[in-house]
Design an enzyme around this catalytic site. Structure first.
Site, PDB file in Angstrom:
ATOM      1  N   LYS A   1       0.818  -1.219   0.000  1.00  0.00           N
ATOM      2  CA  LYS A   1       0.000   0.000   0.000  1.00  0.00           C
ATOM      3  C   LYS A   1       0.853   1.270   0.000  1.00  0.00           C
ATOM      4  O   LYS A   1       0.385   2.327  -0.396  1.00  0.00           O
ATOM      5  CB  LYS A   1      -0.967  -0.033   1.164  1.00  0.00           C
ATOM      6  CG  LYS A   1      -1.966  -1.181   0.982  1.00  0.00           C
ATOM      7  CD  LYS A   1      -3.054  -1.200   2.000  1.00  0.00           C
ATOM      8  CE  LYS A   1      -4.108  -2.231   1.686  1.00  0.00           C
ATOM      9  NZ  LYS A   1      -3.738  -3.608   2.090  1.00  0.00           N
TER      10      LYS A   1
HETATM   11  C1  LIG Z   1      -4.470  -4.710   1.617  1.00  0.00           C
HETATM   12  C2  LIG Z   1      -3.759  -5.979   1.525  1.00  0.00           C
HETATM   13  C3  LIG Z   1      -4.199  -6.999   0.676  1.00  0.00           C
HETATM   14  C4  LIG Z   1      -5.479  -6.871  -0.126  1.00  0.00           C
HETATM   15  O1  LIG Z   1      -5.384  -5.899  -1.130  1.00  0.00           O
HETATM   16  P1  LIG Z   1      -6.710  -5.406  -1.889  1.00  0.00           P
HETATM   17  O2  LIG Z   1      -6.268  -4.324  -2.799  1.00  0.00           O
HETATM   18  O3  LIG Z   1      -7.627  -4.907  -0.801  1.00  0.00           O
HETATM   19  O4  LIG Z   1      -7.275  -6.583  -2.583  1.00  0.00           O
HETATM   20  C5  LIG Z   1      -3.443  -8.147   0.588  1.00  0.00           C
HETATM   21  N1  LIG Z   1      -2.326  -8.317   1.302  1.00  0.00           N
HETATM   22  C6  LIG Z   1      -1.868  -7.368   2.157  1.00  0.00           C
HETATM   23  C7  LIG Z   1      -0.637  -7.632   2.950  1.00  0.00           C
HETATM   24  C8  LIG Z   1      -2.562  -6.170   2.287  1.00  0.00           C
HETATM   25  O5  LIG Z   1      -2.110  -5.241   3.118  1.00  0.00           O
END
Ligand SMILES: *Cc1c(COP(=O)(O)O)cnc(C)c1O
Length: 461
Positions: A112
């Site tokens: 993210k």
């Molecule tokens: C947020 C997250 C996901 C899921 O991602 P999306 O875009 O919501 O599908 C998967 N793995 C980790 C470690 C995350 O932080």
């Protein structure tokens, strides 16, 4: 490039409007009115560039005149120059059929960071030239919060409020949020689960009076800019891929359907992707939907891959819009069924197209542990539980030419990893001191009035 909502294709918006609004007023999600497509030559040219250049070339197609070329290049450079890898998102070969795309070299060790670093700069740039201010409320299942806090800390025109489900995120995840001390950031623990937090955010958005008063914007993955920024690393992955860049499967640990939807857009732009594979834990609403055509919300269950303990995959509405041939009235109908009955059903041809584009698989708790162990024993790589689910789904389906997105560093989920391999994964050096620092958290009940008055009070301070 103009945008419209998945629930109303008549009204058009600029990039500046949609990045600031986050969520459309009609409750829908913004989407470009037309996805730009690239020729084979364009793609080959892009694949010969470095990360920042790929980023620039892709983003400019979606932002048009919003930023000058110099400003955009500088924002991209400032976002990624501090990453712990020169190539930003390195591709690591595991064996002949499988590589892992490491998306965790940013400040909070989660994928993210990639979107949030640049998103925060874009929002601040727009607000500062418009001489305006905004507040951001975001719900986090663990990783969004840290990435948001780190990215938005000390941005002068923005107040950030992060809601997380108390005791349901890991200590490292919590510390990445709570140890950043910035006046413009408030970290709030909520007595409830992630879906409760997400519902509070949605309710506050739908309260027009409130959201006007505090100039509310959203940076959850419903914000189109995040999806747009995530398209970049699908190109970066193929640029690093050794072997024929054809028919590659991307396996994506999935919660809100944001990351994998970015892959879907990359494919629409022309990137040679074969299948996009949804990988989940036992909270497998998307896998069930792919297999049965019924999208039905169950109670979310706590697992060792907590960032995917999600039952309502908000971004799925964007795919639904395409599956329904961009008919916003039909999207509206399905979403209102979901509201009323907790489920909706895809028609035959929609279910068919969904299956042609995507595959899905899920892992149980002990399977996830076994994969972490297996990968460590065979390759010496330490992977986190979310990445392990991707690898597990790859193994179950015996794909050739797979790239699994590695969405978090193992040190973010140290207890689960230690349980699997007997080794406690260490944080990369730069992140180490979060264990020494003072934490700053406010606890609130899962109560709209309490939360909205807290936000109103702090917005004006
Ligand atoms: C947020 C997250 C996901 C899921 O991602 P999306 O875009 O919501 O599908 C998967 N793995 C980790 C470690 C995350 O932080």
């Amino acid at each position: 490039m103009l945008y419209f909502s998945t629930r109303n294709t008549e009204k058009k918006f600029t990039f500046e409007e949609i990045i600031l609004n986050g969520l459309a007023e009609d409750g829908g999600l913004y989407i470009p009115e037309k996805i730009p497509t690239l020729t084979v030559n364009d793609i080959n040219r892009l694949l010969s560039y470095d990360y920042e250049t790929i980023a620039y070339e892709i983003i400019i197609k979606f932002t048009g005149q919003t930023f000058t070329s110099d400003v955009l290049k500088k924002m991209i450079h400032d976002s990624y120059s501090s990453f712990r890898s020169d190539v930003v998102t390195p591709l690591i070969k595991i064996d002949d059929s499988l590589s892992i795309l490491e998306l965790f070299h940013g400040p909070t060790l989660a994928f993210k960071d990639l979107a949030m670093q640049l998103l925060s700069r874009m929002i601040e740039e727009i607000l500062s030239r418009n001489k305006s201010k905004a507040s951001i409320i975001c719900a986090t299942s663990g990783d969004t919060g840290g990435a948001a806090v780190t990215s938005f800390a000390n941005k002068r025109n923005i107040k950030l409020f992060v809601l997380y489900p108390k005791d349901r995120i890991s200590e490292v995840q919590r510390r990445f949020m709570s140890t950043v001390h910035a006046d413009n950031v408030k970290v709030i623990s909520i007595d409830g689960n992630f879906d409760d937090c997400q519902n509070i955010v949605k309710t506050l958005f739908n309260d027009r009076e409130f959201s006007k008063k505090v100039s509310l914007t959203a940076v959850n993955s419903i914000n189109w800019a995040r999806i747009m920024i995530q398209i970049i690393y699908y190109f970066s992955a193929l640029s690093q891929y050794i072997g024929e860049k054809k028919n590659i499967n991307f396996i994506v640990p999935t919660g809100n359907f944001g990351d994998i939807f970015a892959g879907y857009i990359a494919k629409k732009m022309g990137l040679p992707i074969h299948k996009l594979v949804i990988a989940t834990n036992i909270n497998n609403i998307l896998e069930r939907c792919l297999k049965t055509g019924i999208y039905e919300v169950f109670e979310s269950i706590q697992t060792n891959s907590p960032s995917m303990d999600i039952q309502i995959s908000s971004n799925f509405e964007r795919l639904l819009f395409d599956l329904l041939d961009m008919n916003s009235e039909n999207v509206e109908k399905k979403m209102s069924d979901l509201n009323k009955y907790g489920k909706f059903e895809l028609g035959l041809s929609e279910a068919e197209s969904f299956k042609n584009l995507f595959d899905a698989g899920s892992l149980k708790e002990d399977e996830t542990i076994n994969i972490i162990k297996d990968v460590y024993e065979h390759t010496n790589n330490i992977i986190d539980p979310h990445t392990a689910i991707g690898v597990g789904v790859h193994n179950k389906n015996s794909y050739e030419n797979s790239i699994v997105l590695s969405t978090a560093h193992a040190a973010k989920f140290p207890n689960t990893v230690e349980k699997a391999i007997g080794v406690y994964p260490e944080l990369p050096i730069k992140s180490d001191d979060i264990y020494q620092m003072q934490e700053n958290i406010i606890n609130l009940k899962s109560d709209i009035d309490e939360i909205s008055s807290y936000i109103k009070k702090n917005f004006s301070e």
